[in-house]
Enzyme design. Structure first.
Site, short mmCIF file in Angstrom:
data_model
loop_
_atom_site.label_atom_id
_atom_site.label_comp_id
_atom_site.label_asym_id
_atom_site.label_seq_id
_atom_site.Cartn_x
_atom_site.Cartn_y
_atom_site.Cartn_z
CG ASP A 91 -0.22 0.44 2.47
OD1 ASP A 91 -0.51 1.53 2.99
OD2 ASP A 91 0.65 -0.31 2.93
CG ASP A 94 4.55 -0.79 4.30
OD1 ASP A 94 3.93 -1.31 3.36
OD2 ASP A 94 4.03 0.00 5.10
CE1 TYR A 240 -3.10 3.02 6.17
CE2 TYR A 240 -1.58 1.19 6.38
CZ TYR A 240 -1.92 2.38 5.80
OH TYR A 240 -1.11 2.94 4.85
CD GLU A 486 4.95 5.22 4.08
OE1 GLU A 486 5.05 3.99 3.96
OE2 GLU A 486 4.70 5.78 5.18
#
Length: 509
Positions: A91, A94, A240, A486
């Site tokens: 996503d 990472d 999340y 990011e």
């Protein structure tokens, strides 16, 4: 680092809305501020750099290689049947496939194609391929009834290594009746339903499979209610966590199934459950966690375009969100809408650009519905303002232009677009030498040298949009600053639709 560790996880127009091209071309005079077509192509290309699994011969991001080819095998160690979880997307920066934001990214990417795919021309096929890559994974993650598979991010976050070198445990947990996750399940159902609309004409058999699975997964989400970050808190938080609860996802999932199936059962579900699921709440932040604003706009379409009278209240709910986005209106002041001095919508310090792209998409989409219905929005209070579709488009365009470089820094926040853009993004694969350049394995701990190094990333993740500047319009371009540096799939997904609209409206497509 990005949050949550999940491996997992419409009423459709009978024909293209009349006047789409005309609607898209109104209200723009003079030269375009940016090359929106180039930005559109790059925004879609980004998804290829995020792929996990066995890469296809058509892969254009050539510095990436196959990865995660045994994903799902670890399910057996947790008393689950072994499941194939190869594929999908990382996503963000990472190497974990976080199912909650991945599903939301696919919902928004599919919605981009559903609303604006007809304007994408040569990029449409690439956009469809991006949707299918994610949808195929979500089918795998929901292969077993009443189950969605969830992965472990903690061990992954202990390393900084290339996806191709991953040697951390790919532990698999699951959402099931004993450990419910209505948020993840309903978002996955929304993604599958939205994706079915993308392929309804080009691949009806695949579309049928997607919508059938969406129905099953939504039934599971509704029957076994609960937030997945309750039962799996130790494994999914603080990455999340579902901070907004699961009610918004149930309404969102039902809205997409209503649009995809035309079934009166979903209309009835929305009528009966809408208020208890938060249809009229005044939350105006739309992103991977809270879907209320998106559900309102989606359901308002059924009233504005299909004239489904039973959903008239969602026009008022959607108007409330729209007014909260219009600078200078009482509603915006009441909602606490903030803009930087340079003009950027500012919601949160962590990955703020996701709220910019998702809000811009909703504004352009609602403007399309309003124009079709010949409607305006009246934002009440002292000095009531009448808001036209043209004004919504102008607000959205200003946000996209800021993202692409019309800002105090003179910097594009999309990698590879413009002369000045982030060079040190918080992204493992981008920050480490590629397998082609460095065939030897780079170990878990070795990679942290790259995280804190000062040079530019060796691999440009073209099209990646980063978290963006701070409230003072400043951007340090530091790799270790994950809040601002990011990229994420849920930042790019809604931007695809917005860029398609802008490229067409300025005659670039």
């Amino acid at each position: 680092m990005a949050r949550l560790c999940v491996l997992v996880a419409v009423f459709v127009l009978l024909a293209r809305l009349p006047g789409d091209a005309a609607i898209a071309s109104r209200g723009h005079h003079g030269p375009a501020a940016h090359d929106y077509r180039d930005a559109l192509a790059k925004s879609i290309l980004f998804f290829e750099g995020q792929r996990s699994g066995k890469l296809p011969p058509s892969q254009r991001v050539s510095w990436r290689r196959d990865s995660g080819l045994s994903d799902g095998a670890a399910a057996k160690a947790n008393d689950c049947v072994c499941v194939d979880l190869v594929g999908g997307y990382h996503d963000a920066g990472d190497n974990i496939k976080f199912g909650f934001p991945m599903a939301f990214s696919m919902t928004m990417l599919a919605w981009s194609v559903v609303e604006f795919g007809g304007l994408m021309k040569s990029e449409l096929q690439h956009a469809r391929e991006a949707v299918r890559w994610g949808a195929d994974y979500l089918l795998k993650a929901t292969a077993h009834p009443d189950t969605i598979y969830v992965g472990d991010a903690t061990k992954d976050h202990a390393c900084w290594e290339r996806p191709e070198d991953m040697d951390t445990p790919r532990t698999v947990y699951k959402v099931d009746p004993g450990t419910p996750g209505s948020d993840v399940a309903a978002e996955t159902a929304a993604a599958l339903a939205a994706a079915s609309l993308v392929f309804r004409k080009s691949d009806p058999a695949y579309a049928g499979r997607l919508v059938a699975r969406a129905k099953r997964v939504f039934e599971f989400a509704d029957k076994h209610r609960g937030a997945y970050s309750t039962g799996l808190a130790a494994d999914v938080c603080p990455y999340y966590c579902s901070y907004s609860g699961y009610q918004d996802e149930l309404l969102w999932g039902a809205a997409w199934l209503h649009r995809a199936t035309r079934s009166p059962s979903y209309l009835s579900y929305i009528q009966v459950n809408g208020q208890t699921l938060g249809a009229d709440e005044s939350d105006n932040t739309f992103g991977w966690d809270n879907k209320h604003a998106g559900a309102r706009v989606l359901l308002a379409k059924s009233f504005l375009v299909q004239r489904v009278g039973a959903l008239h209240e969602y026009k008022a709910h959607a108007d409330g969100f729209i007014c909260s986005m219009v600078p200078g209106t009482p509603a915006a002041a009441a909602a606490g809408a903030q803009y930087t001095r340079g003009g950027l919508l500012y919601k949160l310090s962590d990955s703020n650009m996701q709220y910019v792209t998702s809000s811009a998409f909703l504004l352009l989409t609602y403007a399309k519905y309003m124009a079709f219905a010949k409607e305006t929005v009246t934002c009440g209070g002292g000095g009531a303002a009448v808001v036209t579709p043209q004004r919504l488009r102008a607000i959205a365009r200003r946000q996209v232009d800021y993202l692409l470089g019309s800002n105090p820094m003179g910097m594009s926040y999309m990698v590879g677009y413009g002369a000045r853009y982030p060079r040190r993004i918080h992204h493992r694969a981008s920050s480490l030498p590629s397998v082609a350049a460095h065939p030897a394995r780079i170990g878990c701990s070795q990679g942290f040298t790259a995280l804190y190094a000062g040079g530019a990333n060796p691999n440009a993740l073209v099209g990646a949009v980063v978290g963006g500047p701070d409230m003072q319009d400043r951007f340090p371009d530091e790799r270790s600053d994950h809040e601002h540096s990011e990229p994420a799939t849920y930042i790019n997904a809604p931007l695809v639709g917005a860029l398609a609209y802008l490229a067409h409206s300025y005659g670039q497509l």
